[in-house]
Each structure stands twice: as C-alpha cells, then as structure tokens.
Enzyme design. Structure first.
Site, PDB file in Angstrom:
ATOM      1  N   ASP A   1      33.843  -0.846 -14.541  1.00 41.70           N
ATOM      2  CA  ASP A   1      34.084   0.233 -13.587  1.00 41.70           C
ATOM      3  C   ASP A   1      33.624  -0.150 -12.186  1.00 41.70           C
ATOM      4  O   ASP A   1      34.250   0.214 -11.183  1.00 41.70           O
ATOM      5  CB  ASP A   1      33.376   1.515 -14.026  1.00 41.70           C
TER       6      ASP A   1
ATOM      7  N   PHE B   1      25.357  -9.453 -26.757  1.00 40.81           N
ATOM      8  CA  PHE B   1      26.207  -8.946 -25.688  1.00 40.81           C
ATOM      9  C   PHE B   1      26.824 -10.148 -24.960  1.00 40.81           C
ATOM     10  O   PHE B   1      26.469 -10.463 -23.842  1.00 40.81           O
ATOM     11  CB  PHE B   1      25.387  -8.081 -24.732  1.00 40.81           C
TER      12      PHE B   1
ATOM     13  N   ASP C   1      35.674  -4.208 -22.096  1.00 38.05           N
ATOM     14  CA  ASP C   1      35.958  -2.783 -21.911  1.00 38.05           C
ATOM     15  C   ASP C   1      36.786  -2.626 -20.641  1.00 38.05           C
ATOM     16  O   ASP C   1      36.589  -3.364 -19.676  1.00 38.05           O
ATOM     17  CB  ASP C   1      34.649  -2.005 -21.790  1.00 38.05           C
TER      18      ASP C   1
ATOM     19  N   LYS D   1      38.022   5.628  -0.883  1.00 37.48           N
ATOM     20  CA  LYS D   1      38.445   6.762  -0.057  1.00 37.48           C
ATOM     21  C   LYS D   1      37.907   6.632   1.364  1.00 37.48           C
ATOM     22  O   LYS D   1      36.716   6.388   1.566  1.00 37.48           O
ATOM     23  CB  LYS D   1      37.945   8.073  -0.665  1.00 37.48           C
TER      24      LYS D   1
ATOM     25  N   ASP E   1      35.390  14.346  -0.250  1.00 36.24           N
ATOM     26  CA  ASP E   1      34.708  13.931  -1.475  1.00 36.24           C
ATOM     27  C   ASP E   1      33.626  12.907  -1.163  1.00 36.24           C
ATOM     28  O   ASP E   1      32.544  12.932  -1.754  1.00 36.24           O
ATOM     29  CB  ASP E   1      35.705  13.280  -2.457  1.00 36.24           C
TER      30      ASP E   1
END
Length: 403
Positions: free
Chosen positions: A24, A252, A260, A287, A293
């Site tokens: 992410d 890991f 992922d 953004k 936001d």
C-alpha cells in the site's frame, strides 16, 4: 473528563505502522511522486492519482488537469509516469522479483485522464454565481486534526514510536548494516496508560521481510537488540515485562506486491494518529491541495498542534467540514477532552480569528502548491518537523486572542 467513562482510566492502547516497502505504501509513494511531478510543472494542477500494484504489475489511474500549458504538461506526465513509478520502486529497494517486485521489469498501465468539468467548475470558482471567482472545496466531507502532549512532537506515543521503529529499520537496511532485511515491514506498539499518561510499553510487534536462509533466532535477536531497543529505550517506557513478537508466523520471505496487493489510500490510520484521534475517512496520497481531504486535514493538525503548544489544552482535536464548490468551511469544531486551561468556546473563537480555513487560505498559509508530497507517503504525515503544517508559529496569536 474520563477517557472511557464506562471503564477504568487504566488501559492499553495500540497503534501500528507499515514500512515504505509495504504494498500500500509503494502505491502511496507512486501516487505522490506523480502529484509532485505535476505540481513542478503547474502549481495549480488538479490531481487525484491512484495506484494499484500486485505481482509483477502496476496500474495508475485517476484525474489530472493543468491550468497552464495543459496539452504540453499532460504530454510530459503521460511520457514520464512510467519512469516515475519505476524509480519509486527502485528507490524503495524493489530491484528483483525475488524481493517482491522488479522495478525494471514489472508490467505498467497508465489510465490517467482529465478532471471532470463538473468538479473543476466548483474548484476554480466558475460554478454557482454566489461563489464566482472563489476557489471552492474539491469535495464535501469532514477532516480531523489531533495533537497531545505525550511526546515532544505533540503526537500520540503509540503511533509515533511505531513509525520510529520502522524508520530505524529502513536506515539499517539501506546502509547494508543488516544485509538480510527486505523492504516490506509492519510494526505495532501497545502502551499502558493511566488516564492520558503513558506508563510503560506493554507489547511491541515487528514483522519484517527478510532474505531466505536466515534463522528465526537471528532475526528475532537482531530486530530486538539493534532496532527496537535503541529506538524505545530512550523513552524510559520499556521494562522487564515488555513483550516482543517478532515475525510471529515464523517466516516472512515473500513480501511486497508479490505477497499482497497494494492500493493507494488504504493506510489512513497509519498516516494520521494511529486511531487515537478521529478520522473523516478521506485518504491523502495522490491528491493536490484543492482536495480538502488532504489540505484541510493538514490545517486541522496545524490548528490542533498550535493549541497544545500554546498550553491552552493538553489534548486537542479539530474538525473542519466542507461542501463541494463552497469557498469556506461549513463548520469548525474544537474538542479538548476536558484538558482545556481556558474555556473551549474561547479557544474555538480564537481559532476562527487566527486561521484562514478556506481552501485557498489553507494552500497559501501552508504553502501547499509545491512538490513536497512524496516524503509524506511513508512513516506518517504528522509529527515530522520538515512539513509546514507542523509549525507552531501561531502560539502567541492564539494566546492573545483567548485573552
């Protein structure tokens, strides 16, 4: 005022962080790198860039519009977007499929397009007659800012220390001092509180990607002794009963987008206050500052931090709310959780006098129309003095106005 009226004031609170190689966060950094490239060409560019990553694949999409040299600047971004994405991945350390992504070889798709004309007319002030010529908010919604006196940075301790652990790990990885560390990582810190006072660190969790063939004992010992303790011992909150969970699955090796999928805007609590303060729900990365936001969340933090720095309260939460196309906030609220030194109504009145919370005023006050955003995409947007919304330059003005 009790924190949890139905509970004892003695409790545990946990926050997490994720490293720059988390899928992410890879996406957040690419989106903000695209944003920075646009703002470098046109400070008034309108950008909402999203990134998706999975095994051997990166996609960018969303809206980009320029206010000057639109065709030429759009062409430049279309040409350079792939190069920007590959550089971000390489700088993180994704240089091989074995690590989780190969920056030189992943498949890339660009689906960027122009901003909706209906949204644009509200942002640039060409919409409803009563707002002509005034910059309106790029969307409706509510944004929160938070500050407290638990750390010198006026951040909640759990999320602040979780970030520090992973920043330290990144330095050791990139300098080669721990050669088997890989980019993907997560941390978590649980602190025992009495009221609003941190008493001790109860639990630390670190899951860190590593090279194959390293023993679990070496991984655990190294992460505790070379990363966690050097970061947390100076706090004075570690004790003999602190628990450590290191790579609790035992292994890991498979990480990054290979382990992922990643997506822009999925780590909004990591990005803010670790759950200690409320969140309006809007993500930040990709953004431009016309999107409240992002910009109003920065302003709310700026206000909250100055309130606490001025010693008007020990904790402060500020809510700002907007309507799309409207050039001023529809509401401003200050919450001090019973820690105020003067009446909350006076603090709120002072805030409204001292801070310009219009979208245009926020961008001007915090100098947001600059390519400053890629560094924000990792280790939290708050509690770092290099960002303009972390200044405490309104302390004296606030004090004067509450009098």
């Amino acid at each position: 005022m009790e924190i949890f009226p139905s509970k004892s004031n003695h409790y545990l609170f946990t926050s997490e962080s994720v490293g720059e190689g988390h899928p992410d966060k890879l996406c957040d950094q690419i989106s903000d790198a695209i944003l920075d490239a646009c703002l470098a060409l046109d400070p008034n560019a309108h950008v909402a860039c999203e990134t998706f990553a999975t095994t051997d694949f990166v996609l960018i999409g969303g809206e980009i519009s320029f206010t000057k040299d639109a065709k030429q600047n759009s062409k430049i971004i279309r040409k350079n977007a792939e190069k920007i994405a590959r550089k971000v991945a390489a700088d993180i350390g994704y240089t091989s499929r074995d690590i989780g992504l190969d920056a030189k070889k992943f498949k890339f798709v660009n689906k960027l397009h122009a901003q909706s004309a209906d949204i644009n007319q509200g942002v640039v002030g060409s919409g409803l007659a009563e707002y002509k010529g005034q910059q309106g908010a790029g969307d409706q919604g509510m944004m929160f800012g938070f500050a407290c006196n638990e750390t010198p940075e006026l951040m909640p301790a759990p999320v602040f220390y979780a970030h520090k652990i992973l920043r330290a790990a990144t330095v050791l990885r990139k300098t080669g001092k721990i050669e088997w560390l890989r980019p993907d990582a997560k941390s978590q810190v649980t602190i025992e509180y009495d009221g609003y006072k941190p008493l001790r660190i109860d639990t630390v969790v670190v899951s860190h990607q590593h090279a194959d063939g390293v023993t679990y004992d070496e991984i655990k010992k190294t992460i505790i002794e070379q990363i966690i303790k050097p970061v947390l011992e100076p706090t004075g909150l570690l004790d003999e009963n602190t628990k450590y969970y290191i790579n609790p699955t035992g292994k890991f090796v498979i990480g990054g987008p290979d382990g992922d999928a990643g997506l822009t805007g999925r780590k909004i609590i990591v990005d803010t206050y670790g759950g200690m303060g409320r969140h309006g729900g809007g993500a930040f990365s990709g953004k431009d500052p016309s999107k409240v936001d992002r910009s109003a969340a920065y302003m709310a933090r700026y206000i909250a931090k100055n309130i606490v720095a001025a010693d008007l309260s020990e904790r402060a939460e500020v809510q700002l709310a907007y309507a799309i196309g409207v050039p001023y906030p529809v509401s401003i609220m200050v919450e001090t959780f019973g820690t105020e030194k003067v009446a909350v109504s006076k603090i709120e009145a002072a805030v409204k006098k001292v801070f310009d919370c219009t979208p245009a005023g926020i961008s001007e006050t915090l100098k947001l129309r600059r390519p400053i955003y890629q560094p924000t995409a990792t280790y939290g947007h708050f509690g770092r003095t290099e960002f303009p919304w972390e200044q405490t330059d309104k302390v004296e003005e606030l004090k004067a106005n509450v009098k």
